[in-house]
Structures are given as C-alpha cells and as structure tokens.
Design a protein around this motif. Structure first.
Motif, PDB file in Angstrom:
ATOM      1  N   ALA A  87       0.831  -1.212   0.000  1.00 51.86           N
ATOM      2  CA  ALA A  87       0.000   0.000   0.000  1.00 51.86           C
ATOM      3  C   ALA A  87       0.862   1.257   0.000  1.00 51.86           C
ATOM      4  CB  ALA A  87      -0.945  -0.006   1.200  1.00 51.86           C
ATOM      5  N   ALA A  88       1.958   1.254   0.745  1.00 51.12           N
ATOM      6  CA  ALA A  88       2.841   2.423   0.798  1.00 51.12           C
ATOM      7  C   ALA A  88       3.502   2.676  -0.563  1.00 51.12           C
ATOM      8  CB  ALA A  88       3.900   2.238   1.875  1.00 51.12           C
ATOM      9  N   ARG A  89       3.983   1.607  -1.221  1.00 57.32           N
ATOM     10  CA  ARG A  89       4.607   1.770  -2.546  1.00 57.32           C
ATOM     11  C   ARG A  89       3.601   2.271  -3.568  1.00 57.32           C
ATOM     12  NH1 ARG A  89       6.790  -3.320  -1.570  1.00 57.32           N
ATOM     13  NH2 ARG A  89       5.401  -4.202  -3.119  1.00 57.32           N
ATOM     14  N   PHE A  90       2.405   1.687  -3.542  1.00 52.88           N
ATOM     15  CA  PHE A  90       1.397   2.092  -4.525  1.00 52.88           C
ATOM     16  C   PHE A  90       0.936   3.518  -4.260  1.00 52.88           C
ATOM     17  CE2 PHE A  90      -2.719   2.331  -6.605  1.00 52.88           C
ATOM     18  CZ  PHE A  90      -2.378   1.862  -7.854  1.00 52.88           C
ATOM     19  N   ALA A  91       0.827   3.931  -3.002  1.00 55.92           N
ATOM     20  CA  ALA A  91       0.425   5.304  -2.677  1.00 55.92           C
ATOM     21  C   ALA A  91       1.418   6.299  -3.262  1.00 55.92           C
ATOM     22  CB  ALA A  91       0.318   5.481  -1.166  1.00 55.92           C
ATOM     23  N   HIS A  92       2.697   5.997  -3.139  1.00 53.30           N
ATOM     24  CA  HIS A  92       3.730   6.889  -3.681  1.00 53.30           C
ATOM     25  C   HIS A  92       3.591   7.017  -5.203  1.00 53.30           C
ATOM     26  CE1 HIS A  92       7.558   8.957  -3.779  1.00 53.30           C
ATOM     27  NE2 HIS A  92       7.927   8.162  -4.768  1.00 53.30           N
ATOM     28  N   GLN A  93       3.423   5.895  -5.891  1.00 53.99           N
ATOM     29  CA  GLN A  93       3.280   5.923  -7.346  1.00 53.99           C
ATOM     30  C   GLN A  93       1.987   6.626  -7.763  1.00 53.99           C
ATOM     31  OE1 GLN A  93       3.552   1.798  -8.373  1.00 53.99           O
ATOM     32  NE2 GLN A  93       5.765   1.726  -8.101  1.00 53.99           N
ATOM     33  N   LEU A  94       0.920   6.395  -7.027  1.00 52.11           N
ATOM     34  CA  LEU A  94      -0.365   7.006  -7.334  1.00 52.11           C
ATOM     35  C   LEU A  94      -0.299   8.516  -7.202  1.00 52.11           C
ATOM     36  CD1 LEU A  94      -3.296   6.374  -8.048  1.00 52.11           C
ATOM     37  CD2 LEU A  94      -3.757   6.161  -5.607  1.00 52.11           C
ATOM     38  N   VAL A  95       0.355   9.013  -6.161  1.00 57.29           N
ATOM     39  CA  VAL A  95       0.490  10.464  -5.974  1.00 57.29           C
ATOM     40  C   VAL A  95       1.353  11.062  -7.079  1.00 57.29           C
ATOM     41  CG1 VAL A  95       1.466  12.232  -4.452  1.00 57.29           C
ATOM     42  CG2 VAL A  95       0.007  10.432  -3.514  1.00 57.29           C
ATOM     43  N   GLU A  96       2.372  10.350  -7.513  1.00 52.32           N
ATOM     44  CA  GLU A  96       3.180  10.849  -8.630  1.00 52.32           C
ATOM     45  C   GLU A  96       2.337  10.994  -9.890  1.00 52.32           C
ATOM     46  OE1 GLU A  96       7.680   9.290  -7.587  1.00 52.32           O
ATOM     47  OE2 GLU A  96       6.443   8.120  -8.958  1.00 52.32           O
ATOM     48  N   VAL A  97       1.432  10.060 -10.133  1.00 51.11           N
ATOM     49  CA  VAL A  97       0.553  10.160 -11.305  1.00 51.11           C
ATOM     50  C   VAL A  97      -0.418  11.325 -11.139  1.00 51.11           C
ATOM     51  CG1 VAL A  97      -1.336   9.013 -12.539  1.00 51.11           C
ATOM     52  CG2 VAL A  97       0.741   7.757 -12.001  1.00 51.11           C
ATOM     53  N   LEU A  98      -1.009  11.447  -9.965  1.00 50.73           N
ATOM     54  CA  LEU A  98      -2.010  12.495  -9.747  1.00 50.73           C
ATOM     55  C   LEU A  98      -1.420  13.900  -9.780  1.00 50.73           C
ATOM     56  CD1 LEU A  98      -4.158  10.778  -6.980  1.00 50.73           C
ATOM     57  CD2 LEU A  98      -4.799  11.194  -9.369  1.00 50.73           C
ATOM     58  N   THR A  99      -0.141  14.047  -9.458  1.00 51.28           N
ATOM     59  CA  THR A  99       0.499  15.364  -9.523  1.00 51.28           C
ATOM     60  C   THR A  99       1.140  15.647 -10.873  1.00 51.28           C
ATOM     61  OG1 THR A  99       2.537  14.472  -8.582  1.00 51.28           O
ATOM     62  CG2 THR A  99       0.961  15.482  -7.046  1.00 51.28           C
ATOM     63  N   GLY A 100       1.160  14.659 -11.765  1.00 53.85           N
ATOM     64  CA  GLY A 100       1.716  14.864 -13.093  1.00 53.85           C
ATOM     65  C   GLY A 100       3.190  14.546 -13.207  1.00 53.85           C
ATOM     66  N   ALA A 101       3.801  14.009 -12.169  1.00 54.27           N
ATOM     67  CA  ALA A 101       5.223  13.668 -12.211  1.00 54.27           C
ATOM     68  C   ALA A 101       5.468  12.344 -12.930  1.00 54.27           C
ATOM     69  CB  ALA A 101       5.793  13.595 -10.794  1.00 54.27           C
ATOM     70  N   ARG A 102       4.431  11.546 -13.104  1.00 54.63           N
ATOM     71  CA  ARG A 102       4.534  10.237 -13.742  1.00 54.63           C
ATOM     72  C   ARG A 102       3.343  10.081 -14.673  1.00 54.63           C
ATOM     73  NH1 ARG A 102       5.899   4.543 -11.677  1.00 54.63           N
ATOM     74  NH2 ARG A 102       7.101   5.606 -10.107  1.00 54.63           N
TER      75      ARG A 102
END
Length: 161
Positions: free
Chosen positions: A60-75
């Motif tokens: 959950a912690a790894r996916f949260a980090h990746q998800l926030v990167e997508v939502l902020t436009g960094a990924r």
C-alpha cells in the motif's frame, strides 16, 4: 605474393558451466532452478517470491507513492495501467484530467503522510494517505485486490479530495 586476411570471430575454448549450486555439474534449465529449494514452476513472482506473500502494508505504501506521482503529473498514468483494473484506471484517468492534485507551483513537491491501511479480507487492502502540496492538503484513498490466477495486486478504486 600478398596475404589475404579474413576476419574470423574470436572464440573462447569451451568450458563446461558447472552451475553455482548444482553439485552434479549440470547446467540448470531455469535460472531460479540453480539453487536448492527453488522451484521455477511454483508460480513465483519477481525475486523468487510468491506474489501472495507480499506485505500488504508495504504494498500500500509503494502504490500510494506511485499514485500520488501520477495524480500530480510527475509520472504518466499509463505506467499504472497494468496495476489497475479497468474501473480503477477509469477513475484514475478522470482524476488526472480534473487535476485533483494540481501543484501550486513548480517548487511544490508532494509530501506524503503515513499510509493508513486495513484489510477487509485476505485478498484486499484499503488505504488512504494525506498529501501536502504547498499550503494545500489532500486525501487520496484506494483499494487494492488480488486478481487472476497469479494473484497480482490491482487497484480497483481510487478517490482523491
């Protein structure tokens, strides 16, 4: 008389590969089969681990980090496509289009708080995380479920406020 030189590939003398863990000196058929106790046909995932044995909290912690990167436009959101169900990806894409976690400025880097998770069942994890973006605070919640015969974890729902 002139000598004609032809290029020939350099060949090393053949030395049998004894295998690092195989006492009989036979070459293993599968890289993971080289060491005792490894069964490549057991459906193990990357790094020789069973995909069902992952720690849900770390997942959950790894996916949260990746998800926030997508939502902020960094990924780009396409990088999470294989980790989401069809409905989950639709929700994620609509949040990205709506700009759910827009940055206030270039210097604003998202800071994630602790990931709060719970497991309503052994094959599901629900989690939420607070995201600080400059002076604004957001909450992101998501659900991960094990799907398919391999037991791959996929995001089935995403919400951000």
């Amino acid at each position: 008389m002139t000598a004609h030189l032809t290029a020939r590939p350099h060949r090393r003398p053949h030395t049998p590969d004894t295998g690092a863990c195989d006492p009989a000196g036979r070459r293993p058929r599968h890289p993971r089969a080289a060491c005792p106790g490894a069964d490549p046909a057991a459906g193990q995932g990357r790094r020789g681990q069973d995909p069902r044995s992952h720690d849900p909290r770390a997942l959950a912690a790894r996916f949260a980090h990746q998800l926030v990167e997508v939502l902020t436009g960094a990924r780009p959101s396409g990088q999470l496509m294989r980790h989401t169900s069809l409905d989950g990806y639709g929700q994620l894409a609509s949040l990205v289009r709506a700009g759910a976690l827009r940055r206030g400025g270039v210097a604003d880097r998202p800071r994630l708080g602790p990931v709060h998770d719970r497991s309503p069942s052994p094959d599901a994890v629900e989690a939420c995380v607070r995201v600080d973006l400059g002076r604004r605070h957001h909450m992101v919640a998501f659900r991960l479920e094990q799907r398919g015969p391999a037991g791959q974890w996929q995001c089935t729902a995403v919400e951000a406020r």
